[in-house]
Scaffold this active site. Structure first.
Site, PDB file in Angstrom:
ATOM      1  CB  SER A   1      -0.900   0.057   1.173  1.00 13.36           C
ATOM      2  OG  SER A   1      -1.398   1.072   1.404  1.00 13.36           O
TER       3      SER A   1
ATOM      4  CG  HIS B   1      -3.802  -1.577  -1.582  1.00 14.62           C
ATOM      5  ND1 HIS B   1      -5.203  -2.268  -1.608  1.00 14.62           N
ATOM      6  CD2 HIS B   1      -4.363  -0.699  -0.279  1.00 14.62           C
ATOM      7  CE1 HIS B   1      -6.090  -1.770  -1.115  1.00 14.62           C
ATOM      8  NE2 HIS B   1      -5.606  -0.811  -0.157  1.00 14.62           N
TER       9      HIS B   1
ATOM     10  CG  ASP C   1      -5.123   2.682   1.006  1.00 11.56           C
ATOM     11  OD1 ASP C   1      -6.013   1.621   0.872  1.00 11.56           O
ATOM     12  OD2 ASP C   1      -3.992   2.333   1.409  1.00 11.56           O
TER      13      ASP C   1
ATOM     14  CG  MET D   1      -7.989   7.477   2.828  1.00  9.75           C
ATOM     15  SD  MET D   1      -6.993   7.394   4.203  1.00  9.75           S
ATOM     16  CE  MET D   1      -6.281   5.838   4.113  1.00  9.75           C
TER      17      MET D   1
ATOM     18  CG  HIS E   1      -9.403   0.146  -0.128  1.00 12.21           C
ATOM     19  ND1 HIS E   1      -8.353   0.178   0.999  1.00 12.21           N
ATOM     20  CD2 HIS E   1     -10.410   0.549   0.075  1.00 12.21           C
ATOM     21  CE1 HIS E   1      -9.253   0.059   1.964  1.00 12.21           C
ATOM     22  NE2 HIS E   1     -10.742   0.433   1.539  1.00 12.21           N
TER      23      HIS E   1
ATOM     24  CG  MET F   1     -11.219   3.744   2.371  1.00  9.34           C
ATOM     25  SD  MET F   1      -9.647   3.461   3.257  1.00  9.34           S
ATOM     26  CE  MET F   1      -8.437   3.422   1.820  1.00  9.34           C
TER      27      MET F   1
ATOM     28  CG  MET G   1     -11.718  -2.616   5.441  1.00 10.21           C
ATOM     29  SD  MET G   1      -9.968  -2.149   4.663  1.00 10.21           S
ATOM     30  CE  MET G   1      -9.110  -1.336   5.816  1.00 10.21           C
TER      31      MET G   1
ATOM     32  CG  ASP H   1      -6.381  -2.598   3.489  1.00  7.16           C
ATOM     33  OD1 ASP H   1      -4.970  -2.550   3.809  1.00  7.16           O
ATOM     34  OD2 ASP H   1      -6.869  -1.813   2.651  1.00  7.16           O
TER      35      ASP H   1
HETATM   36  C1  DX5 Z   1      -6.271   1.592   5.439  1.00 13.09           C
HETATM   37  C2  DX5 Z   1      -5.572   1.354   4.343  1.00 13.09           C
HETATM   38  C3  DX5 Z   1      -4.533   0.296   4.411  1.00 13.09           C
HETATM   39  C4  DX5 Z   1      -3.257   0.554   4.978  1.00 13.09           C
HETATM   40  C5  DX5 Z   1      -2.811  -0.572   5.430  1.00 13.09           C
HETATM   41  O1  DX5 Z   1      -7.196   2.346   5.811  1.00 13.09           O
HETATM   42  O2  DX5 Z   1      -6.787   0.898   3.820  1.00 13.09           O
HETATM   43  O3  DX5 Z   1      -4.725  -0.048   2.844  1.00 13.09           O
HETATM   44  O4  DX5 Z   1      -2.430   1.303   3.900  1.00 13.09           O
HETATM   45  O5  DX5 Z   1      -1.405  -0.353   6.038  1.00 13.09           O
HETATM   46  P1  DX5 Z   1      -0.753  -1.185   7.108  1.00 13.09           P
HETATM   47  O6  DX5 Z   1      -0.497  -2.490   6.370  1.00 13.09           O
HETATM   48  O7  DX5 Z   1       0.397  -0.227   7.785  1.00 13.09           O
HETATM   49  O8  DX5 Z   1      -1.813  -1.629   8.140  1.00 13.09           O
HETATM   50 ZN    ZN Z   2      -6.421  -0.153   1.547  1.00  6.96          ZN
END
Ligand code: DX5
Ligand code: ZN
Length: 216
Positions: A9, A34, A36, A38, A67, A69, A138, A176
């Site tokens: 990620s 990956h 993320d 947000m 992903h 969010m 998650m 994740d």
């Molecule tokens: C959290 C993200 C994850 C995050 C995981 O909201 O969706 O993808 O980057 O990070 P680690 O592996 O450090 O928990």
């Molecule tokens: Zn994620």
């Protein structure tokens, strides 16, 4: 045995040089990237959007696992596909029209996935098991990297896997949050096909070795 897909990620990478981070992940043998996204509303953090993905796209041939969010992802999924996503997943908690949004992603020529938070019933996947390419469980509350894996997640992964298998569906199970070299074997044994790893890869002294250890 099918090999586990490792998806580092980039949330845990250096944002001032994300291009180099993506190149580095490609060189050391990551399977997927990956990404993320947000919005500061669905989760209490902000990252990046289309432009970042579009600019990172030419730097790697790896599969971009986006992903989302964000609230009401139906508004934006097509633009994420156009920006270069290979798969777009969104949260069941964030969207009223789940079927319509999955169709939008698919009709745009992209793979689609659904995500559930740690306190959302695994059953929420049920109506969509044969309509998605990926089911993301998650194992932390989303928003930040570096959190601790919630233990009850193992059981939830197993439930999602048996749901998928009973339906005779092909969706991959992704996990994740808080995945590391210590718990990876248990997560894979519970049924995960894909492990997302932020800190466990980007924070490792030897990132290539970390990916190898996560896989095995
Ligand atoms: C959290 C993200 C994850 C995050 C995981 O909201 O969706 O993808 O980057 O990070 P680690 O592996 O450090 O928990
Ligand atoms: Zn994620």
């Amino acid at each position: 045995m099918k090999q586990t897909i490792i998806a580092p990620s980039i949330l845990s990478g250096n944002f001032a040089s994300l291009g180099d981070e993506v190149r580095n992940m490609t060189e050391i043998g990551a399977d997927w990237i990956h990404v993320d996204v947000m919005d500061g509303v669905f989760v209490p953090n902000l990252t990046f959007g289309f432009k970042m993905i579009k600019d990172l796209r030419p730097l790697s041939k790896l599969f971009f696992d986006v992903h989302l969010m964000i609230t009401e992802p139906s508004r934006y999924v097509e633009r994420f596909v156009q920006s270069g996503a290979d798969l777009v997943s969104f949260h069941v908690e964030a969207e009223k029209d789940i079927s319509g949004t999955l169709d939008k992603i698919r009709n745009a020529g992209c793979k689609c996935g659904l995500v559930i938070n740690p306190d959302t019933p695994v059953d929420s996947f049920a109506p969509y098991v044969d309509k998605v390419d990926l089911m993301l469980v998650m194992s932390v509350f989303p928003g930040f990297g570096g959190q601790k894996f919630i233990d009850g997640s193992l059981e939830r992964i197993a439930v999602a896997k048996s749901m998928r298998d009973k339906a005779g569906a092909n969706a991959l199970i992704e996990v994740d949050g808080g995945v590391n070299v210590e718990n990876a074997a248990d997560i894979i044994a519970a049924g995960a096909d894909i492990l997302v790893a932020g800190n466990a890869v980007f924070g490792a002294p030897d990132r290539k070795e970390a990916i190898r250890l996560l896989r095995n």
